[in-house]
Design an enzyme around this catalytic site. Structure first.
Site, short mmCIF file in Angstrom:
data_model
loop_
_atom_site.label_atom_id
_atom_site.label_comp_id
_atom_site.label_asym_id
_atom_site.label_seq_id
_atom_site.Cartn_x
_atom_site.Cartn_y
_atom_site.Cartn_z
N GLU A 58 80.90 18.76 96.72
CA GLU A 58 82.11 18.69 97.55
C GLU A 58 81.88 18.18 98.96
O GLU A 58 82.67 18.52 99.86
CB GLU A 58 82.74 20.09 97.61
N ASN A 59 80.88 17.37 99.21
CA ASN A 59 80.63 16.84 100.56
C ASN A 59 81.92 16.45 101.26
O ASN A 59 82.78 15.80 100.67
CB ASN A 59 79.75 15.60 100.48
N GLU A 64 86.07 20.32 92.99
CA GLU A 64 85.47 19.75 94.22
C GLU A 64 86.53 19.52 95.28
O GLU A 64 86.30 19.75 96.46
CB GLU A 64 84.71 18.46 93.90
N GLU A 114 82.19 29.59 95.77
CA GLU A 114 82.15 29.17 94.36
C GLU A 114 83.04 30.02 93.46
O GLU A 114 83.76 29.49 92.61
CB GLU A 114 80.71 29.12 93.85
N1 TRP Z 1 78.60 22.99 95.30
C1 TRP Z 1 78.55 22.33 94.04
C2 TRP Z 1 79.76 22.78 93.23
O1 TRP Z 1 80.78 22.96 93.65
C3 TRP Z 1 77.36 22.60 93.23
C4 TRP Z 1 76.01 22.28 93.74
C5 TRP Z 1 75.13 23.09 94.32
C6 TRP Z 1 75.28 21.11 93.48
N2 TRP Z 1 73.92 22.53 94.46
C7 TRP Z 1 73.99 21.31 93.95
C8 TRP Z 1 75.61 19.92 92.91
C9 TRP Z 1 73.01 20.35 93.80
C10 TRP Z 1 74.64 18.96 92.77
C11 TRP Z 1 73.35 19.17 93.20
O2 TRP Z 1 79.80 23.06 92.11
ZN ZN Z 2 81.72 24.56 93.63
#
Ligand code: TRP
Ligand code: ZN
Length: 879
Positions: free
Chosen positions: A269-270, A303, A325
């Protein structure tokens, strides 16, 4: 385990140094890139510690404090970071480092996706990847305003993207160009992202409810861009839904989404620049199943929703991960339910929870939704943090009701906008907005293990009272021997044996309730008395799966049969079928000669099938399903995978014979003749039913089923039909299987996502000999140990979803996976650690397999070159 390496929740300290602004300049190249960072520093009040920045694998080229280059006496560089002497409040620190994208196989930090000639550069920073890009206090409670400039060769990298609003671009010397981005919203470093390469896009403007015009763009490699259309529509639906449901609008002028085939997880979700595993973004009728389309919609929603639940309000530390999350999974599930069928969505979500989370909670890796300690944070992106976390939010939402929950989330978002907060802050805001104390629910975040709720019902005709004796018990988990009672909402309804609904009058309440029948179990034991119950009723408990618990209710099999036929809550209809199947399975495992539950289950489903004009085909397909072998195995004290498989198969055979090959085949054929390959929900539901019917038919009359499957495979007008047929042929080892595999391989030769399905179908064939097949497939030219999607399809499916192959009696499955893990760990520790959780159930295995699994694990644990992530999983599993 080495104690210093453990990060503990109780050790949290607020940051000593803040960085209100950061400016980054990237000079990008495939082999090496230079990163110049300018940090405006702010010392937290009362602090006197020297400045400490995280940084790993960075080649330091230049270091300046307040304009002066520092000599080596003024800083200390070590393996995990940089300590700088002499920084003051208001100081400006400048660093320049060199990094190596192409050599980065861990896919964390800045890396190359694809080939050196045509691939593109991208970043992944959550959780701790930013420290692989530049020196920075890489913790989520350090929020900064980012200005990012990218410079690169224009011909090789025509597209330059970073999070935030565009702020100019232009030409530079030697065929290079640049682009700048400014993000007005303060954010933590894990949300940083950039992308550079030859990407194509589709775009459209979206006007938010606040009147902001947003340029929405989806990007992919040239050959994949045509497959982004579905995700685009889904994204626009998600943006609207979040406005309507949570009052949340998008907050930048641009929103970019990028697809890549080289990604460790689902998506990220950048801020302003979401990056997706292609598997969850690309979708087209020729190569995506109905389930793929559905997943794409959910993940794109997930995302996007993070923009508020995660980005605008973020986590104070990684122990609070479920703050973003769990809440976002809940939002994603609600969105998906609103776009399609709520009951089917709930079935899907609960099935995933039971399969992955319940088994995690029952094994050596069990941990609370908010963990207390970790060695490698990447190991805590778990089903417990995500899916169980979502269940806890769901309980809070149900407790409050829609309007009060909305008041609560409004207060949460406004009170904590721009902050890094804790799970307590979330629960407090929900309560404060409604003048309620929801503090009792915090215990769900702290206690690991799945509670068991036991229910015993006594009916007294004379007083017309139904007394429910409720009790709860949570078994011990590692590090948590004693468990406290939790608040457990139990949604219930009463029916007559003919399926009529009865009012629910709880003793102590003024009048009977008509809709909402939630009783909250708070103590270890508690009686609930229902009044005005003239005859012994049929009780439907835990409707909609109102709490993430295991229900132990000694109701009659016949009562479950009533619910399976008549319960208007589709979810609990399904649950009745599942509970009957579980009972039938338990009886089969115990060698019962008179399997009453099986009879009720088969008879009722046969009746439901007969009158199935009344049942939605998609729901009927779910009702006809047996829990999978992993889920069934979880109920056993001693696990013998072939015995589980045999008992499960005997259930399916009994059901198939009871409904009858003739009825199954003609029902299937009617649906197949009407198949048009359409994609609306009704068409998808019919395909799902077709798959169930054909699967059952294979248990009653293999030859006929294989013939039909082979024909369906050839004539398929959708990937769903084609893949279902292929899986059936392969999993039953039908004579037509090899030809179908070869045809499929040929027609999808360059479509990697379609080939992933081909790998997975073979890797999950329920047979010990699947191992040799997997070994052979490792040599297939399409397989690549460097690519996480390939690895998950082949090794991940085998290790996690093929009990007969992985748990081979000779231990070859364990040794094979352990061997592959060591090779994989050297390339990509995150993916290796995820797969390494497959030994989760080893302690419950029958003695022969247990010894072999232990040996493979111990050998793996002894390797000094293991990554921190694999070490943590393997050691905790062994303990
Ligand atoms: N934050 C991401 C999500 O919403 C998941 C995520 C955490 C992630 N670490 C990562 C994605 C490393 C790719 C690589 O689900
Ligand atoms: Zn997430």
């Amino acid at each position: 385990m080495n104690d210093e390496a453990i990060t503990k929740r109780s050790d949290y300290r607020p940051p000593r140094w803040l960085v209100p602004r950061i400016e980054l300049v990237f000079d990008l190249g495939v082999d090496s890139a230079e990163v110049a960072a300018t940090l405006q520093l702010e010392r937290a009040a009362g602090g006197d510690e020297p400045l400490r920045l995280d940084g790993e694998g960075l080649e330091l080229l230049e270091l300046k404090l307040d304009g002066t280059t520092l000599d080596s006496s003024q800083y200390q560089l070590d393996a995990t970071g940089l300590t700088v002497n002499g920084a003051r409040d208001g100081s400006v620190l400048e660093t320049r480092v060199r990094i190596h994208p192409r050599a980065n196989t861990a896919l964390e930090g800045l890396y190359l996706a694809g080939s050196a000639d045509t691939g593109f550069l991208l970043t992944q920073c959550e959780a701790e990847g930013f420290r692989h890009i530049t020196f920075f206090p890489d913790h989520p409670d350090v929020l900064s305003r980012y200005t990012v400039t990218l410079r690169a060769d224009r011909a090789r990298f025509p597209v330059l993207l970073a999070g935030g609003n565009p702020d100019g671009h232009g030409e530079a010397d030697d065929g290079r160009h640049w682009a700048r981005f400014v993000d007005p919203w303060p954010r933590p470093s894990y949300l940083f992202a950039l992308v550079a390469g030859d990407l194509h896009h589709i775009d459209r403007d979206f006007v938010t409810a606040e009147g902001r015009s947003v340029a929405v763009k989806l990007w992919a490699e040239p050959e994949a861009i045509a497959r982004c259309q579905y995700a685009f529509e889904a994204l626009l639906r998600a943006m609207r839904w979040d406005e309507q449901t949570y009052g949340r609008c998008y907050d930048l002028d641009v929103f970019h989404v990028v697809a890549t085939d080289a990604f460790n997880m689902g998506a990220m979700e950048n801020k302003g620049l979401n990056i997706f595993n292609a598997k969850y973004l690309l979708a087209d009728p020729d190569s995506s199943t109905d389930e793929d389309f559905h997943r794409v919609e959910s993940v794109i929603g997930h995302e996007y929703f993070h923009n508020w639940s995660g980005n605008r309000v973020t986590c104070r530390d990684w122990f609070q991960l479920s703050l973003k999350e769990g809440f976002t999974v809940f939002r994603e599930q609600s969105f998906a339910a609103a776009m399609d069928s709520p009951a089917l969505q709930r079935i899907e979500d609960v099935r995933r929870l039971r399969r992955a989370q319940f088994s995690e909670d029952a094994g050596p890796l069990a941990h609370p939704v908010r963990p207390d300690a970790y060695r490698e944070i990447n190991n805590f992106y778990t089903s417990t943090v995500y899916e169980k976390g979502a269940e806890v939010v769901r309980m809070l939402a149900r407790r409050l009701g829609p309007a009060a929950f909305r008041r609560g989330t409004d207060l949460y978002f406004s009170r904590h906008d721009g902050q890094a907060v804790t799970i307590e802050d979330f629960v407090r805001a929900l309560g404060d907005a409604n003048e309620l104390d929801l503090g009792a629910y915090l215990a769900w975040y702290g206690q690991a293990g799945t509670p068991r709720v036991r229910v015993h019902a006594e009916h007294d005709a004379a007083s017309q009272r139904l007394t429910l004796q409720l009790s709860q018990h949570t078994p011990p988990t590692p590090g948590q021997p004693d468990k406290a009672p939790l608040p457990i909402p139990i949604d219930m309804a009463l029916f007559t044996p003919a399926g009529g609904r009865l009012p629910l009058h709880v003793e102590g309440e003024a009048r009977p309730r008509n809709g909402d029948g939630v009783v909250e179990l708070r103590a270890a034991r508690q009686d609930v008395v229902l009044l005005g119950v003239a005859e012994r009723p049929v009780l439907s408990l835990l409707r909609g799966f109102s709490a993430p618990v295991i229900l132990e209710f000694d109701d009659a099999d016949a009562d479950l049969g009533v619910l399976l036929r008549h319960e208007p809550d589709g979810f609990n209809r399904w649950q009745a079928s599942q509970r009957l199947a579980q009972r039938a399975f338990a009886a089969a495992m115990a060698g019962a000669t008179d399997n009453r539950a099986l009879t009720v289950w088969c008879d009722t489903l046969a009746a439901v099938c007969d009158e199935s004009g009344d049942t939605d085909p998609a729901l009927l397909a779910e009702l006809l399903a047996v829990p999978d072998a992993v889920e069934l195995g979880a109920t056993l004290e001693v696990l013998d995978p072939p015995a589980v498989h045999a008992a499960r198969t005997s259930l399916l055979q009994a059901l198939a014979l009871r409904i009858g090959a003739q009825a199954l085949a003609s029902r299937y054929q009617a649906l197949q003749e009407a198949e048009l390959g359409e994609f609306h929900p009704a068409a998808r539901g019919r395909r799902r039913l077709k798959r169930s019917l054909l699967g059952l038919l294979a248990h009653a009359d293999g030859e006929q089923a294989f013939g039909l499957a082979a024909a369906q495979f050839k004539a398929a007008s959708s990937m769903s039909d084609q893949l279902a047929a292929l899986a059936l042929l392969v999993h039953f080892d039908a004579p037509q299987a090899q030809q179908a595999l070869a045809d499929y391989r040929h027609s999808y030769n360059v479509n990697m996502l379609a080939l992933d399905k081909w790998f997975a179908v073979q890797a999950t064939r329920p047979a010990a000999a699947a191992l040799e097949q997997v070994e052979a497939l490792m040599e297939d030219p399409a397989f690549e140990l460097r690519n996480p999607n390939r690895v998950q399809s082949l090794l991940g499916s085998f290790a996690h979803a093929n009990p007969l192959g992985f748990h081979r009696a000779d231990g070859a499955g364990y040794r094979f996976v352990a061997r592959q893990l060591t090779a994989l760990d050297a390339l990509n520790p995150q993916t290796a650690a995820r797969i390494a959780t497959c030994f989760n159930a080893w302690k419950r295995l029958e003695p022969g397999r247990r010894a072999l699994a232990r040996e493979a694990l111990a050998e793996l644990a002894a390797r000094p070159e293991n990554s921190r992530g694999v070490n943590e999983i393997v050691q905790r599993t062994l303990e």
